[in-house]
Design a protein around this motif. Structure first.
Motif, PDB file in Angstrom:
ATOM      1  N   GLY A  48       0.814  -1.203   0.000  1.00 24.08           N
ATOM      2  CA  GLY A  48       0.000   0.000   0.000  1.00 24.08           C
ATOM      3  C   GLY A  48       0.852   1.258   0.000  1.00 24.08           C
ATOM      4  N   LEU A  49       0.196   2.373   0.230  1.00 22.03           N
ATOM      5  CA  LEU A  49       0.800   3.699   0.181  1.00 22.03           C
ATOM      6  C   LEU A  49       0.650   4.380   1.541  1.00 22.03           C
ATOM      7  N   VAL A  50       1.746   4.976   2.019  1.00 23.15           N
ATOM      8  CA  VAL A  50       1.733   5.710   3.281  1.00 23.15           C
ATOM      9  C   VAL A  50       2.111   7.164   3.012  1.00 23.15           C
ATOM     10  N   LEU A  51       1.286   8.082   3.475  1.00 24.30           N
ATOM     11  CA  LEU A  51       1.544   9.507   3.332  1.00 24.30           C
ATOM     12  C   LEU A  51       2.015  10.072   4.667  1.00 24.30           C
ATOM     13  N   ILE A  52       3.133  10.788   4.633  1.00 23.39           N
ATOM     14  CA  ILE A  52       3.661  11.475   5.808  1.00 23.39           C
ATOM     15  C   ILE A  52       3.201  12.927   5.703  1.00 23.39           C
ATOM     16  N   CYS A  53       2.387  13.363   6.677  1.00 20.49           N
ATOM     17  CA  CYS A  53       1.677  14.639   6.556  1.00 20.49           C
ATOM     18  C   CYS A  53       1.902  15.525   7.782  1.00 20.49           C
ATOM     19  N   ARG A  54       1.520  16.793   7.621  1.00 15.83           N
ATOM     20  CA  ARG A  54       1.464  17.678   8.777  1.00 15.83           C
ATOM     21  C   ARG A  54       0.327  17.216   9.692  1.00 15.83           C
ATOM     22  N   PRO A  55       0.488  17.347  11.001  1.00 16.60           N
ATOM     23  CA  PRO A  55      -0.597  16.942  11.906  1.00 16.60           C
ATOM     24  C   PRO A  55      -1.751  17.929  11.862  1.00 16.60           C
ATOM     25  N   THR A  56      -2.909  17.467  12.263  1.00 16.39           N
ATOM     26  CA  THR A  56      -4.069  18.354  12.361  1.00 16.39           C
ATOM     27  C   THR A  56      -4.277  18.837  13.790  1.00 16.39           C
ATOM     28  N   TYR A  62       3.755  14.637  13.683  1.00 20.85           N
ATOM     29  CA  TYR A  62       3.463  14.330  12.279  1.00 20.85           C
ATOM     30  C   TYR A  62       2.187  13.502  12.228  1.00 20.85           C
ATOM     31  N   ARG A  63       1.682  13.335  11.012  1.00 27.82           N
ATOM     32  CA  ARG A  63       0.460  12.556  10.799  1.00 27.82           C
ATOM     33  C   ARG A  63       0.725  11.498   9.741  1.00 27.82           C
ATOM     34  N   MET A  64       0.109  10.338   9.909  1.00 25.12           N
ATOM     35  CA  MET A  64       0.205   9.265   8.933  1.00 25.12           C
ATOM     36  C   MET A  64      -1.166   8.966   8.336  1.00 25.12           C
ATOM     37  N   ARG A  65      -1.211   8.883   6.996  1.00 18.91           N
ATOM     38  CA  ARG A  65      -2.381   8.323   6.320  1.00 18.91           C
ATOM     39  C   ARG A  65      -1.901   7.095   5.568  1.00 18.91           C
ATOM     40  N   ILE A  66      -2.696   6.039   5.594  1.00 21.64           N
ATOM     41  CA  ILE A  66      -2.276   4.787   4.973  1.00 21.64           C
ATOM     42  C   ILE A  66      -3.395   4.240   4.109  1.00 21.64           C
ATOM     43  N   PHE A  67      -3.021   3.822   2.897  1.00 17.65           N
ATOM     44  CA  PHE A  67      -3.970   3.289   1.934  1.00 17.65           C
ATOM     45  C   PHE A  67      -3.528   1.883   1.535  1.00 17.65           C
ATOM     46  N   ASN A  68      -4.476   0.943   1.630  1.00 16.47           N
ATOM     47  CA  ASN A  68      -4.180  -0.439   1.263  1.00 16.47           C
ATOM     48  C   ASN A  68      -3.979  -0.563  -0.246  1.00 16.47           C
ATOM     49  N   ALA A  69      -3.506  -1.732  -0.662  1.00 15.21           N
ATOM     50  CA  ALA A  69      -3.247  -1.960  -2.085  1.00 15.21           C
ATOM     51  C   ALA A  69      -4.510  -1.851  -2.930  1.00 15.21           C
TER      52      ALA A  69
END
Length: 274
Positions: A48-56, A62-69
């Motif tokens: 999958g894909l992991v996005l490293i983001c600014r926190p809310t 930091y913030r993590m968003r993760i998307f499966n395959a």
């Protein structure tokens, strides 16, 4: 004009994801990017894909968003969170060895263990996975009794078996159970076999990704299920041996689950946005 995005491929015990720093690159459609980039042979290939983001929130670094395959967004991934800790530290984005990471299932604290000979390197990471939940009505209706349901911020169903399932059996049973009517939000499935005191050989069918080499939240769920069913001693660490390596799980007196394991870089490159 198609925009190229820099990515880093990392894995935690073989659970491999594509990491993108969204402080530098915008990913307008992360679901589609995950579907395309995760494809073996046709894309980069990953779980999958992991996005490293600014926190809310000001409470996180930091913030993590993760998307499966398959493009679905996940709530949490223990292996990915360890990799983010290594990424942030070794790429100079932080000097902290205790990082607060915002996820869809709460803020997780990452404690980095540095190499004794080279303090610029992270050897392993311990993640405070917060408290497990054993009865979450919206995620599990309780009709299946052949395993133990555990929520680690995402749903898991742990089945203890006499032998480790082969890949065809894991594929057949895992796929069927992921979509079983007992799990309204679908489910991650673990098959575990006791191999020694407080040690379990575990294989995982991950919701949205299929068979994965390891699953951090799955390892935590397996340890919780083993302890609550009398198969493991809570006063000692539980070793979960997965296809890609071993994760150490502790259920401490604060009722939080602590997971320790490796994180590693594989390679880097650029890829076009879908």
């Amino acid at each position: 004009m198609t925009k190229a995005v820099a990515f880093t491929k990392m894995h935690g015990a073989g659970n491999d994801y594509i990491y993108v720093n969204t402080l530098l690159y915008s990913i307008p459609d992360p679901s589609e990017a995950s579907r395309q980039w995760s494809r073996p042979h046709f894309g980069i290939g990953s779980d999958g894909l992991v996005l490293i983001c600014r926190p809310t929130t000001a409470d996180a670094d930091y913030r993590m968003r993760i998307f499966n395959a398959d493009g679905s967004e996940a709530m949490m991934c223990g292996n990915a969170s360890r990799c983010i800790g290594k990424y942030l530290y070794e790429k100079g984005l932080t000097t902290k060895t205790s990082i607060r990471l915002e996820t869809a299932s709460g803020i997780k604290v990452l404690n980095l263990h540095l190499n004794t000979d080279d303090s610029r390197r992270v050897d392993s990471v311990t993640v405070d996975m917060l408290e497990p939940r054993l009865d979450v009505a919206e995620q599990y209706d309780g009709t299946r009794t052949d395993g133990t349901f555990v929520s680690m911020g995402n749903p898991h169903f742990v089945i203890f078996a006499d032998e480790v399932p082969t890949t065809p059996v894991l594929t057949e049973r895992g796929s069927a159970l992921e979509h079983d009517k007992a799990f309204p939000q679908r489910c991650n499935i673990e098959f575990a076999v006791a191999t020694a005191p407080n040690t379990f050989r575990t294989r995982v069918w991950e919701r949205g990704s299929g068979i994965t080499m390891a699953c951090g939240t799955g390892a935590c769920a397996t340890a919780v299920a083993a302890i609550t069913t009398g198969r493991a001693d809570r006063s000692k660490p539980v070793e979960i041996v997965m296809d890609g390596g071993t994760l150490t799980i502790e259920w401490r007196s604060d009722n939080h689950i602590y997971m320790t394991g490796p994180a590693a870089f594989a390679f880097e490159g650029t890829v076009d946005l879908p």
